[in-house]
Design a protein around this motif. Structure first.
Motif, PDB file in Angstrom:
ATOM      1  N   SER A 164       0.830  -1.198   0.000  1.00  0.00           N
ATOM      2  CA  SER A 164       0.000   0.000   0.000  1.00  0.00           C
ATOM      3  C   SER A 164       0.867   1.251   0.000  1.00  0.00           C
ATOM      4  N   ILE A 189       2.138   3.372   5.516  1.00  0.00           N
ATOM      5  CA  ILE A 189       1.372   3.076   6.724  1.00  0.00           C
ATOM      6  C   ILE A 189       1.969   3.881   7.883  1.00  0.00           C
ATOM      7  N   TRP A 237      -8.192  -1.503  11.397  1.00  0.00           N
ATOM      8  CA  TRP A 237      -7.343  -0.315  11.476  1.00  0.00           C
ATOM      9  C   TRP A 237      -7.966   0.701  12.432  1.00  0.00           C
ATOM     10  N   LYS A 289      -7.826   3.854  12.047  1.00  0.00           N
ATOM     11  CA  LYS A 289      -8.442   4.757  11.081  1.00  0.00           C
ATOM     12  C   LYS A 289      -8.220   4.176   9.694  1.00  0.00           C
ATOM     13  N   SER A 290      -9.220   4.304   8.827  1.00  0.00           N
ATOM     14  CA  SER A 290      -9.080   3.780   7.468  1.00  0.00           C
ATOM     15  C   SER A 290      -9.712   4.768   6.494  1.00  0.00           C
ATOM     16  N   ARG A 335     -11.345   5.313   2.166  1.00  0.00           N
ATOM     17  CA  ARG A 335     -11.704   4.817   0.841  1.00  0.00           C
ATOM     18  C   ARG A 335     -11.056   5.720  -0.194  1.00  0.00           C
ATOM     19  N   ARG A 338     -11.914  -0.398   2.124  1.00  0.00           N
ATOM     20  CA  ARG A 338     -11.296   0.530   3.071  1.00  0.00           C
ATOM     21  C   ARG A 338      -9.958  -0.049   3.527  1.00  0.00           C
ATOM     22  N   TRP A 339      -8.946   0.814   3.602  1.00  0.00           N
ATOM     23  CA  TRP A 339      -7.625   0.420   4.097  1.00  0.00           C
ATOM     24  C   TRP A 339      -6.991   1.654   4.721  1.00  0.00           C
ATOM     25  N   VAL A 340      -5.932   1.472   5.469  1.00  0.00           N
ATOM     26  CA  VAL A 340      -5.334   2.607   6.157  1.00  0.00           C
ATOM     27  C   VAL A 340      -4.822   3.646   5.172  1.00  0.00           C
ATOM     28  N   ARG A 341      -4.282   3.202   4.047  1.00  0.00           N
ATOM     29  CA  ARG A 341      -3.880   4.029   2.916  1.00  0.00           C
ATOM     30  C   ARG A 341      -4.223   3.229   1.660  1.00  0.00           C
TER      31      ARG A 341
END
Length: 693
Positions: free
Chosen positions: A10, A13, A135, A137-138, A140, A147-150
């Motif tokens: 990604s 992070i 996570w 915080k995540s 889009r 959804r992912w952290v980045r």
């Protein structure tokens, strides 16, 4: 048995999230595999700023076939019951088996599940983990729902054995798993394929990526130590910063520089904090203890060996340290012109808690209590009171406003600059201690007096307004304050009645909490009189009324509720007066209000009964003492036995008793004593059963 390799590639992070993310990835994937029967030999998780990786070795090639028999309803049961059983098992009625079970026939479901290939199971588990990853915080991005952290760029997911590697058939939104990854963003851009975890780690290293965070930490520390040694300096240890910096780089390159001579007069703590917080620099210390240099960690090698990077960092550092020097010099001018007590005067406008007054109110309470504690710890009362008056003064300084973590530390410097005694200055720095179970306990008598007063005031204050810890929630760190009291008392051999000490200060806290209300009408709930009025008050509060209500027929006694929740201690405004009361429980009961008297503008000592609150607070203190003693290796039954003895409000005596009893019971005589007591006790109990005597 194949090995599983997963990489989630990604954008960067955040460093603070990487350690937990590694653990979560390993736990969620391995738990998901084991849940469906895929066992494994070992698993390891890794992270860099741009990737989370998981290696699972010795995985089963397929889940084992299973056979389950489930008992159902009787053959003559209603159709609805049988249909419900069929839905639960996923079978048709003709697939059920009838068997004799006692006097009736019962349906049984025989559920056979064939084994499934590991690749299909892994695909399901990994997709579920990616979609539900916890996570903090995540985000889009684009038009997808993932959804992912980045933003997530690649998924590598493959199974490998002696025959080669196979990509797991996995698709998550727009991403399809493959066998490719990428190296360093600048030094080795571009994708390449990998076969196994060993191949993956080796190729990443050739592409300027150290996969293991522990390896990056070791490399940073080793190189920083070597470069500092070459300059006659040493690196100031900072494990938290080391872990953070290792989470910011994939290929660490250490660069060192010198601090400008204009800034070497700043306190070492100021230099270290400014460099750590603003630029993530390690401090380099001379043998004299002065901070003279810094070490920074770049994420790449350069043609000029980092000269340009170092020059840019040096420029920013100069600006940051110029700010710190301005704060320091400005604070010193203020201290020399106003004195430390002058600096502390601004605390009157700083709210400590809306029910406990300002920081200045709190300082006044701490001063009074420190004066009382001083003789118990061998300190001069006047010196302890002076230290308490100025202990919080640095909260008004510009330096602590910029770096809150320096509170106490800067207080010591300002106290010395103001010409105060060394013991007072040390108390300013150390009265917050101990902050944790591994923190050192102060031993200077003046510091001990102020530290105890500080923590006791915190406990009494929040107990008085019913802000106690609940479950895992402790927003005001009251458990830490209680443990601090215990460690201070025990380590310094302070022998004092906690009931007397806490009880007197409890009274003082309530006085401060109510002083701003002016005149006070003080009542106490008791049995036997004026029950009707109390019940009327109870119904009024529970109904949440906000209009004025007459407690007595005198119009001057009208009042409006300040809070409509029952507390151990509460107050209602009544015109120019206050109606104050205490309650035995956290809900109203049909008790009476007993009028204790009207207190005029000149506030007098309240005579209310706070015994229940005080008892609750001391019980809380004993609970923390149990934890403290268990950590010292003392058995819980020994602790309970000592708590049941008279004088258990003297913590030092209580700990000595527990230690002495524990030591005795570990000897042969102690074991014999216990056995003898048990025999005598059993004989007496048997005799009591015979004759009832």
């Amino acid at each position: 048995m194949p090995d599983l390799l997963i990489e989630l590639f990604s954008e960067e992070i955040p460093a603070r999230m990487q350690a937990r993310a590694r653990d979560d990835l390993r736990r969620l994937v391995t738990d998901g595999l084991v849940e469906v029967g895929l066992t494994y030999a070992s698993a390891g998780a890794f992270s860099t700023p741009r990737r989370l990786a998981l290696s699972v070795e010795g995985l089963l090639a397929a889940s084992p076939a299973t056979r389950e028999e489930r008992k159902g309803p009787r053959a003559d049961a209603p159709d609805a019951a049988i249909e419900g059983f069929l839905r639960a098992t996923g079978l048709a009625r003709e697939q059920l088996v009838l068997r004799d079970a006692g006097k009736a026939q019962v349906f049984f479901a025989v559920i056979e599940r064939p084994g499934r290939p590991a690749a299909l199971i892994v695909a399901e588990v990994v997709e579920r983990v990616i979609r539900t990853f916890p996570w903090p915080k995540s985000m889009r991005w684009g038009t997808g729902s993932l959804r992912w952290v980045r933003p997530l760029r690649r998924i590598l997911c493959s199974l490998s054995d002696e025959g080669g590697a196979t990509v797991v058939p996995l698709t998550v939104d727009h991403l399809t798993a493959g066998d490719q990854t990428e190296g360093h963003r600048f030094m080795a851009p571009g994708a390449f394929s990998v076969r196994s975890f060993e191949d993956y780690a080796a190729k990443l290293k050739r592409a300027f990526v150290l996969l293991d965070s522990a390896e990056r930490e070791a490399a940073i520390w080793q190189e920083a130590t070597n470069q500092a040694f070459a300059q006659g300096l040493e690196v100031v240890p900072d494990a938290g910063l080391l872990a953070e910096v290792a989470g910011l780089v994939e290929w660490p390159v250490v660069l060192t520089g010198r601090i400008g001579a204009d800034f070497l007069g700043l306190p070492a703590e100021v230099l270290q904090t400014s460099m750590r917080e603003h630029q993530k620099f390690f401090s380099l210390r001379a043998p004299s203890g002065r901070i003279e240099g810094f070490a920074t960690v770049a994420n790449r090698e350069t043609a000029d060996h980092g000269a340009t990077i170092l020059a840019g960092n040096q420029k920013v550092l100069t600006a940051r340290l110029s700010d710190a020097r301005f704060f320091w010099e400005n604070d010193l001018r203020r201290v020399k012109s106003e004195g430390l007590e002058g600096m502390a005067s601004g605390l009157a406008s700083v709210t400590f808690h809306n029910k406990l007054g300002s920081q200045a109110d709190r300082v006044a309470r701490i001063e009074a209590l420190a004066r009382e504690i001083a003789p118990m710890v061998g300190a001069a009362p006047d010196l302890a009171a002076e230290a308490a008056r100025v202990a919080k003064a640095d909260l008004q300084s510009a330096m602590v406003g910029e770096f809150p973590e320096l509170q106490g530390v800067m207080g010591r410097y300002y106290a010395l600059a103001a010409g105060l005694p060394q013991t007072v200055a040390d108390a300013c720095r150390d009265h917050y201690s101990p902050l944790g179970p591994s923190d050192a306990v102060p031993s200077d008598p003046v510091t001990v007096a102020v530290a105890l007063a500080d923590k006791i005031d915190t406990l009494c204050g929040f107990w008085a307004i019913d802000e106690k810890p609940t479950g895992s929630k402790d927003p005001f760190a009251l458990r830490r304050a209680a443990l601090g009291v215990i460690r201070l008392v025990v380590a310094n051999n302070v022998s004092a009645s906690q009931i007397q000490l806490f009880g007197a200060h409890f009274q003082r806290v309530v006085e401060h909490a109510m002083r701003e209300f002016g005149r006070v009408l003080f009542f106490r709930l008791s049995d036997g009189q004026r029950a009707g009025e109390v019940m009327e008050l109870r119904e009024y509060v529970e109904a949440g009324q906000t209009q004025p209500w007459i407690l007595e027929k005198d119009p001057s006694r009208w009042f409006t509720p300040i809070h409509c929740q029952p507390y151990h201690f509460g107050a209602w405004r009544m015109g120019g007066y206050e109606l104050a009361f205490t309650v035995d429980e956290l809900s109203f009961a049909p008790h009476d209000l007993t009028f204790l008297g009207m207190i005029e503008d000149q506030f007098e000592v309240l005579t209310g009964d706070f015994s229940n609150l005080l008892s609750s607070l001391l019980t809380f203190l004993h609970d923390r003492l149990k934890v403290f003693l268990r950590d010292q290796g003392i058995r819980h039954d020994i602790i309970d036995a000592c708590l049941a003895m008279p004088g258990n409000d003297d913590l030092t005596l209580l700990v000595k008793r527990a230690e002495a009893l524990s030591a005795t019971l570990k000897t042969e005589d102690g074991a014999n004593l216990i056995q003898g007591f048990k025999r005598a006790n059993n004989i007496l109990m048997a005799e009591e059963k015979k004759d009832g005597v």
